[in-house]
Write a protein that holds these residues in place. Structure first.
Motif, mmCIF file in Angstrom:
data_model
loop_
_atom_site.group_PDB
_atom_site.id
_atom_site.type_symbol
_atom_site.label_atom_id
_atom_site.label_comp_id
_atom_site.label_asym_id
_atom_site.label_seq_id
_atom_site.Cartn_x
_atom_site.Cartn_y
_atom_site.Cartn_z
ATOM 1 N N VAL A 70 6.853 39.743 20.542
ATOM 2 C CA VAL A 70 6.540 38.546 21.315
ATOM 3 C C VAL A 70 6.869 38.743 22.792
ATOM 4 O O VAL A 70 6.208 38.207 23.669
ATOM 5 N N LEU A 71 7.906 39.543 23.070
ATOM 6 C CA LEU A 71 8.397 39.673 24.432
ATOM 7 C C LEU A 71 7.939 40.935 25.139
ATOM 8 O O LEU A 71 8.280 41.148 26.307
ATOM 9 N N GLN A 72 7.160 41.777 24.494
ATOM 10 C CA GLN A 72 6.829 43.073 25.063
ATOM 11 C C GLN A 72 6.014 42.976 26.350
ATOM 12 O O GLN A 72 6.038 43.902 27.158
ATOM 13 N N GLY A 73 5.304 41.874 26.555
ATOM 14 C CA GLY A 73 4.506 41.750 27.765
ATOM 15 C C GLY A 73 5.259 41.210 28.957
ATOM 16 O O GLY A 73 4.696 41.079 30.049
ATOM 17 N N LEU A 74 6.539 40.875 28.793
ATOM 18 C CA LEU A 74 7.308 40.274 29.870
ATOM 19 C C LEU A 74 8.043 41.301 30.711
ATOM 20 O O LEU A 74 8.474 42.349 30.208
ATOM 21 N N VAL A 75 8.183 40.979 31.998
ATOM 22 C CA VAL A 75 8.968 41.789 32.925
ATOM 23 C C VAL A 75 9.951 40.856 33.615
ATOM 24 O O VAL A 75 9.593 39.739 34.012
ATOM 25 N N SER A 76 11.197 41.290 33.767
ATOM 26 C CA SER A 76 12.200 40.454 34.424
ATOM 27 C C SER A 76 12.440 40.942 35.847
ATOM 28 O O SER A 76 12.522 42.143 36.098
ATOM 29 N N VAL A 77 12.554 39.993 36.774
ATOM 30 C CA VAL A 77 12.797 40.285 38.182
ATOM 31 C C VAL A 77 14.007 39.472 38.629
ATOM 32 O O VAL A 77 14.071 38.252 38.406
ATOM 33 N N LYS A 78 14.974 40.128 39.246
ATOM 34 C CA LYS A 78 16.226 39.466 39.643
ATOM 35 C C LYS A 78 15.957 38.385 40.680
ATOM 36 O O LYS A 78 15.252 38.589 41.662
ATOM 37 N N LEU A 79 16.510 37.188 40.417
ATOM 38 C CA LEU A 79 16.437 36.109 41.399
ATOM 39 C C LEU A 79 17.516 36.316 42.466
ATOM 40 O O LEU A 79 18.647 36.705 42.148
ATOM 41 N N GLU A 80 17.159 36.040 43.719
ATOM 42 C CA GLU A 80 18.119 36.194 44.800
ATOM 43 C C GLU A 80 19.205 35.124 44.730
ATOM 44 O O GLU A 80 20.346 35.349 45.118
ATOM 45 N N GLU A 81 18.849 33.946 44.212
ATOM 46 C CA GLU A 81 19.838 32.880 44.047
ATOM 47 C C GLU A 81 20.755 33.195 42.862
ATOM 48 O O GLU A 81 20.300 33.693 41.840
ATOM 49 N N GLU A 82 22.034 32.873 43.013
ATOM 50 C CA GLU A 82 23.002 33.164 41.966
ATOM 51 C C GLU A 82 23.333 31.893 41.179
ATOM 52 O O GLU A 82 23.738 30.885 41.750
ATOM 53 N N ASP A 83 23.109 31.924 39.884
ATOM 54 C CA ASP A 83 23.509 30.836 38.990
ATOM 55 C C ASP A 83 23.740 31.436 37.606
ATOM 56 O O ASP A 83 22.971 31.211 36.672
ATOM 57 N N PRO A 84 24.812 32.245 37.478
ATOM 58 C CA PRO A 84 25.022 32.994 36.236
ATOM 59 C C PRO A 84 25.234 32.117 35.025
ATOM 60 O O PRO A 84 25.772 31.012 35.111
ATOM 61 N N LEU A 85 24.794 32.617 33.857
ATOM 62 C CA LEU A 85 24.991 31.950 32.576
ATOM 63 C C LEU A 85 26.166 32.579 31.838
ATOM 64 O O LEU A 85 26.282 33.809 31.782
ATOM 65 N N ILE A 86 27.007 31.749 31.280
ATOM 66 C CA ILE A 86 28.055 32.204 30.363
ATOM 67 C C ILE A 86 27.545 31.922 28.955
ATOM 68 O O ILE A 86 27.274 30.772 28.608
ATOM 69 N N ILE A 87 27.404 32.963 28.162
ATOM 70 C CA ILE A 87 26.852 32.849 26.810
ATOM 71 C C ILE A 87 27.964 33.132 25.795
ATOM 72 O O ILE A 87 28.737 34.085 25.959
ATOM 73 N N GLY A 88 28.046 32.305 24.766
ATOM 74 C CA GLY A 88 29.073 32.518 23.752
ATOM 75 C C GLY A 88 28.729 31.833 22.452
ATOM 76 O O GLY A 88 27.649 31.274 22.287
ATOM 77 N N TYR A 89 29.665 31.876 21.508
ATOM 78 C CA TYR A 89 29.427 31.240 20.210
ATOM 79 C C TYR A 89 30.420 30.108 19.991
ATOM 80 O O TYR A 89 31.503 30.077 20.577
ATOM 81 N N ILE A 90 30.006 29.153 19.145
ATOM 82 C CA ILE A 90 30.852 28.003 18.840
ATOM 83 C C ILE A 90 31.065 27.893 17.333
ATOM 84 O O ILE A 90 30.196 28.240 16.542
ATOM 85 N N THR A 91 32.236 27.392 16.964
ATOM 86 C CA THR A 91 32.564 27.062 15.577
ATOM 87 C C THR A 91 33.362 25.757 15.595
ATOM 88 O O THR A 91 33.839 25.315 16.639
ATOM 89 N N ARG A 92 33.499 25.150 14.424
ATOM 90 C CA ARG A 92 34.322 23.939 14.332
ATOM 91 C C ARG A 92 35.796 24.315 14.388
ATOM 92 O O ARG A 92 36.229 25.286 13.753
ATOM 93 N N LYS A 93 36.568 23.540 15.151
ATOM 94 C CA LYS A 93 38.001 23.783 15.246
ATOM 95 C C LYS A 93 38.656 23.646 13.879
ATOM 96 O O LYS A 93 38.410 22.688 13.157
ATOM 97 N N GLY A 94 39.472 24.621 13.534
ATOM 98 C CA GLY A 94 40.221 24.560 12.296
ATOM 99 C C GLY A 94 39.440 24.893 11.048
ATOM 100 O O GLY A 94 39.984 24.838 9.944
ATOM 101 N N SER A 95 38.162 25.247 11.192
ATOM 102 C CA SER A 95 37.349 25.533 10.006
ATOM 103 C C SER A 95 37.556 26.974 9.552
ATOM 104 O O SER A 95 37.823 27.871 10.358
ATOM 105 N N GLU A 96 37.426 27.194 8.265
ATOM 106 C CA GLU A 96 37.522 28.531 7.680
ATOM 107 C C GLU A 96 36.102 29.026 7.428
ATOM 108 O O GLU A 96 35.373 28.447 6.626
#
Length: 301
Positions: A257-283
């Protein structure tokens, strides 16, 4: 109040028509109207405003629908787990924003365990749905991100929903173009240079009053904006309209699906922090733990 009445209200709210809802629910219009009227009398509120043009939710009705969606979601989980013919199958569910590493980690868990019978689910969906799914136990693990514009809102919801966020990586801001677009040859580009082109954005709108975007530059005033809920549709519009989208720059070379895309760096800075979430105290289940182990292979923070 019973489950059927709650389902009736949700169907009417979705259809904006008692007649259409009755047809979908396979009940008569009078029976449907009577059931909802009994519910309104029991609750002491008016859920629907009725006019000659149909029905619409009142303010109290909209609030009721938000709670009703959560109740039905929980009921369906119980029904599937204990009453369905597939209750002997292994189960595991993940909800995620649009990140390929989340999908790759999910498939690796299936390959690792390969249970004899299983129902595994991955919901590639909106930010608020990811939070709600983990909060309601529909999913064990969720993948979300935040930028400078959405950090405060997300952290507030994480605290309110009793969710834990573990950061994995930080990604800079990129514009995605189709490979044939002349702009795809640039090394960097400014967001101001893109004003004349349509921005294809993932539609995060829903019935709640919270808006969370998974994309950087969330507070930029785009002159031309197209919202889409489907990844393949977005890619087609980028190609056909000569437009662009904004993302983290992570493109999977083996993803058709993504093979036709090309990424170009934006001069403006607005970094993303990516992570995972779980329920507190859950096993976490064995599958949840294995999934987190896969995610941690990408950890950079």
């Amino acid at each position: 109040m019973n489950i059927n009445q709650i389902k009736y209200v949700l169907e009417i709210a979705s259809s904006n028509s008692i007649r259409e809802a009755a047809a979908k629910l396979f009940v008569s219009q009078p029976a449907l109207s009577s059931s909802v009227h009994e519910l309104e009398e029991e609750l002491g509120i008016l859920i629907f405003a009725r006019t000659s043009k149909g029905v619409s939710l009142t303010d109290e009705g909209r609030e009721f629908v938000e709670y009703a969606k959560k109740v039905i979601g929980q009921y369906e989980i119980l029904e599937d787990r204990y009453l369905s013919d597939s209750k002997d199958k292994e189960r595991f569910s993940v909800s995620t924003q649009h990140y390929n590493f989340a999908i790759k980690s999910f498939t690796n868990v299936i390959k690792k365990f390969d249970p004899a019978k299983f129902i595994f689910s991955i919901h590639e969906t909106k930010t608020n749905d990811v939070l709600e799914n983990v909060r309601s136990l529909r999913s064990e693990v969720g993948i979300v991100s935040y930028s400078g514009a959405t950090k405060d809102v997300l952290q507030k919801l994480l605290k309110e929903y009793q969710l834990e966020f573990v950061p994995l990586m930080q990604r800079e801001t990129y514009a995605y173009f189709w490979k044939d677009n002349p702009l795809a040859q640039r090394e960097t580009i400014s967001i101001e240079e893109l004003r004349a082109y349509p921005c294809i954005s993932f539609d995060q709108s829903d019935d709640s009053n919270v808006y969370l975007t998974e994309e950087a530059m969330a507070d930029f005033d785009f002159d031309k904006l197209v919202k889409s809920e489907d990844r393949a549709t977005s890619m087609e519009m980028i190609a056909e309209l000569g437009g662009y989208s904004i993302g983290s720059g992570m493109l999977a070379g083996d993803n058709a699906v993504l093979q036709g895309l090309v990424s170009v760096k934006l001069e403006e800075e607005d970094p993303l922090i990516i992570g995972y979430i779980t329920r507190k105290g859950s096993e976490l289940s064995q599958y949840g733990k294995a999934y987190v182990e896969e995610l941690l292979k990408y950890k950079e923070l």
